[in-house]
Design a protein around this motif. Sequence first.
Motif, PDB file in Angstrom:
ATOM      1  N   UNK A  89       0.811  -1.222   0.000  1.00  0.00           N
ATOM      2  CA  UNK A  89       0.000   0.000   0.000  1.00  0.00           C
ATOM      3  C   UNK A  89       0.845   1.273   0.000  1.00  0.00           C
ATOM      4  N   UNK A  90       2.155   1.136   0.139  1.00  0.00           N
ATOM      5  CA  UNK A  90       3.041   2.307   0.006  1.00  0.00           C
ATOM      6  C   UNK A  90       3.360   2.601  -1.462  1.00  0.00           C
ATOM      7  N   UNK A  91       2.941   1.715  -2.349  1.00  0.00           N
ATOM      8  CA  UNK A  91       3.182   1.931  -3.777  1.00  0.00           C
ATOM      9  C   UNK A  91       2.501   3.197  -4.253  1.00  0.00           C
ATOM     10  N   UNK A  92       3.285   4.078  -4.847  1.00  0.00           N
ATOM     11  CA  UNK A  92       2.747   5.366  -5.295  1.00  0.00           C
ATOM     12  C   UNK A  92       3.853   6.148  -5.995  1.00  0.00           C
ATOM     13  N   UNK A  93       3.458   7.247  -6.621  1.00  0.00           N
ATOM     14  CA  UNK A  93       4.422   8.234  -7.075  1.00  0.00           C
ATOM     15  C   UNK A  93       4.677   9.160  -5.889  1.00  0.00           C
ATOM     16  N   UNK A  94       5.930   9.359  -5.574  1.00  0.00           N
ATOM     17  CA  UNK A  94       6.300  10.200  -4.448  1.00  0.00           C
ATOM     18  C   UNK A  94       6.835  11.531  -4.972  1.00  0.00           C
ATOM     19  N   UNK A  95       6.316  12.607  -4.379  1.00  0.00           N
ATOM     20  CA  UNK A  95       6.674  13.956  -4.796  1.00  0.00           C
ATOM     21  C   UNK A  95       7.280  14.732  -3.632  1.00  0.00           C
ATOM     22  N   UNK A  96       8.279  15.500  -3.945  1.00  0.00           N
ATOM     23  CA  UNK A  96       8.814  16.474  -3.009  1.00  0.00           C
ATOM     24  C   UNK A  96       8.062  17.789  -3.237  1.00  0.00           C
ATOM     25  N   UNK A  97       7.724  18.472  -2.156  1.00  0.00           N
ATOM     26  CA  UNK A  97       6.966  19.715  -2.267  1.00  0.00           C
ATOM     27  C   UNK A  97       7.480  20.733  -1.268  1.00  0.00           C
ATOM     28  N   UNK A  98       7.304  22.000  -1.609  1.00  0.00           N
ATOM     29  CA  UNK A  98       7.742  23.066  -0.716  1.00  0.00           C
ATOM     30  C   UNK A  98       6.777  24.234  -0.800  1.00  0.00           C
ATOM     31  N   UNK A  99       6.682  24.965   0.310  1.00  0.00           N
ATOM     32  CA  UNK A  99       5.848  26.157   0.332  1.00  0.00           C
ATOM     33  C   UNK A  99       6.444  27.170   1.286  1.00  0.00           C
ATOM     34  N   UNK A 100       6.405  28.439   0.910  1.00  0.00           N
ATOM     35  CA  UNK A 100       6.991  29.497   1.726  1.00  0.00           C
ATOM     36  C   UNK A 100       5.929  30.306   2.436  1.00  0.00           C
ATOM     37  N   UNK A 101       4.711  29.813   2.442  1.00  0.00           N
ATOM     38  CA  UNK A 101       3.617  30.566   3.032  1.00  0.00           C
ATOM     39  C   UNK A 101       3.588  30.611   4.535  1.00  0.00           C
ATOM     40  N   UNK A 102       4.439  29.803   5.188  1.00  0.00           N
ATOM     41  CA  UNK A 102       4.510  29.884   6.637  1.00  0.00           C
ATOM     42  C   UNK A 102       3.963  28.681   7.376  1.00  0.00           C
ATOM     43  N   UNK A 103       3.270  27.778   6.698  1.00  0.00           N
ATOM     44  CA  UNK A 103       2.708  26.625   7.377  1.00  0.00           C
ATOM     45  C   UNK A 103       2.990  25.349   6.601  1.00  0.00           C
ATOM     46  N   UNK A 104       3.121  24.256   7.330  1.00  0.00           N
ATOM     47  CA  UNK A 104       3.219  22.941   6.710  1.00  0.00           C
ATOM     48  C   UNK A 104       1.807  22.367   6.656  1.00  0.00           C
ATOM     49  N   UNK A 105       1.174  22.520   5.537  1.00  0.00           N
ATOM     50  CA  UNK A 105      -0.209  22.117   5.404  1.00  0.00           C
ATOM     51  C   UNK A 105      -0.352  20.619   5.252  1.00  0.00           C
ATOM     52  N   UNK A 106      -1.476  20.097   5.727  1.00  0.00           N
ATOM     53  CA  UNK A 106      -1.785  18.685   5.550  1.00  0.00           C
ATOM     54  C   UNK A 106      -2.166  18.419   4.098  1.00  0.00           C
ATOM     55  N   UNK A 107      -2.915  19.330   3.531  1.00  0.00           N
ATOM     56  CA  UNK A 107      -3.365  19.173   2.153  1.00  0.00           C
ATOM     57  C   UNK A 107      -2.256  19.530   1.175  1.00  0.00           C
ATOM     58  N   UNK A 108      -2.284  18.891   0.022  1.00  0.00           N
ATOM     59  CA  UNK A 108      -1.290  19.165  -1.016  1.00  0.00           C
ATOM     60  C   UNK A 108      -1.554  20.474  -1.745  1.00  0.00           C
ATOM     61  N   UNK A 109      -2.787  20.951  -1.719  1.00  0.00           N
ATOM     62  CA  UNK A 109      -3.163  22.059  -2.580  1.00  0.00           C
ATOM     63  C   UNK A 109      -2.410  23.357  -2.329  1.00  0.00           C
ATOM     64  N   UNK A 110      -2.083  23.721  -1.083  1.00  0.00           N
ATOM     65  CA  UNK A 110      -1.392  25.011  -0.888  1.00  0.00           C
ATOM     66  C   UNK A 110       0.070  25.027  -1.305  1.00  0.00           C
ATOM     67  N   UNK A 111       0.652  23.864  -1.555  1.00  0.00           N
ATOM     68  CA  UNK A 111       2.078  23.832  -1.845  1.00  0.00           C
ATOM     69  C   UNK A 111       2.344  24.383  -3.241  1.00  0.00           C
ATOM     70  N   UNK A 112       3.308  25.284  -3.304  1.00  0.00           N
ATOM     71  CA  UNK A 112       3.577  26.004  -4.543  1.00  0.00           C
ATOM     72  C   UNK A 112       4.565  25.286  -5.439  1.00  0.00           C
ATOM     73  N   UNK A 113       5.538  24.656  -4.825  1.00  0.00           N
ATOM     74  CA  UNK A 113       6.643  24.094  -5.600  1.00  0.00           C
ATOM     75  C   UNK A 113       6.647  22.570  -5.488  1.00  0.00           C
TER      76      UNK A 113
END
Length: 124
Positions: A89-113
Amino acid sequence: LILLKETGGGSVQAGGSLGLSCTASGDIDRNYCIGWFRQAPGKERERVATLYTNGGYTAYADSVKDRFTVSLDSAKNTLHLRMNSLRPEDTAMYFCAADVGGSCYLSAYPYTYWGQGTQVTVST
């Protein structure tokens, strides 16, 4: 602008281990949130683990706690993810993401990069 490039991943049998790395470049001379997300076919992108680059709070998905470890090599601007006791169940595409907005969000949507992603496949 922050550029992210993932390396690692691959295929492994259940119970095995893999490591992922994400190297950041660009406008990174600041505190920001960086982490790993994954997306399996037909499912939403979900957070695996995130942390703040200044050494602040690290968060893990419940499904990977005690199996995965995220760490940051600040000198090399590289984020690592060590994955042990892998499950199908760990099978997936894994992505690195970053955001400078000030919070580590649970959702993927706010991440910019985002990186381009790397595939992890765990077989039975």
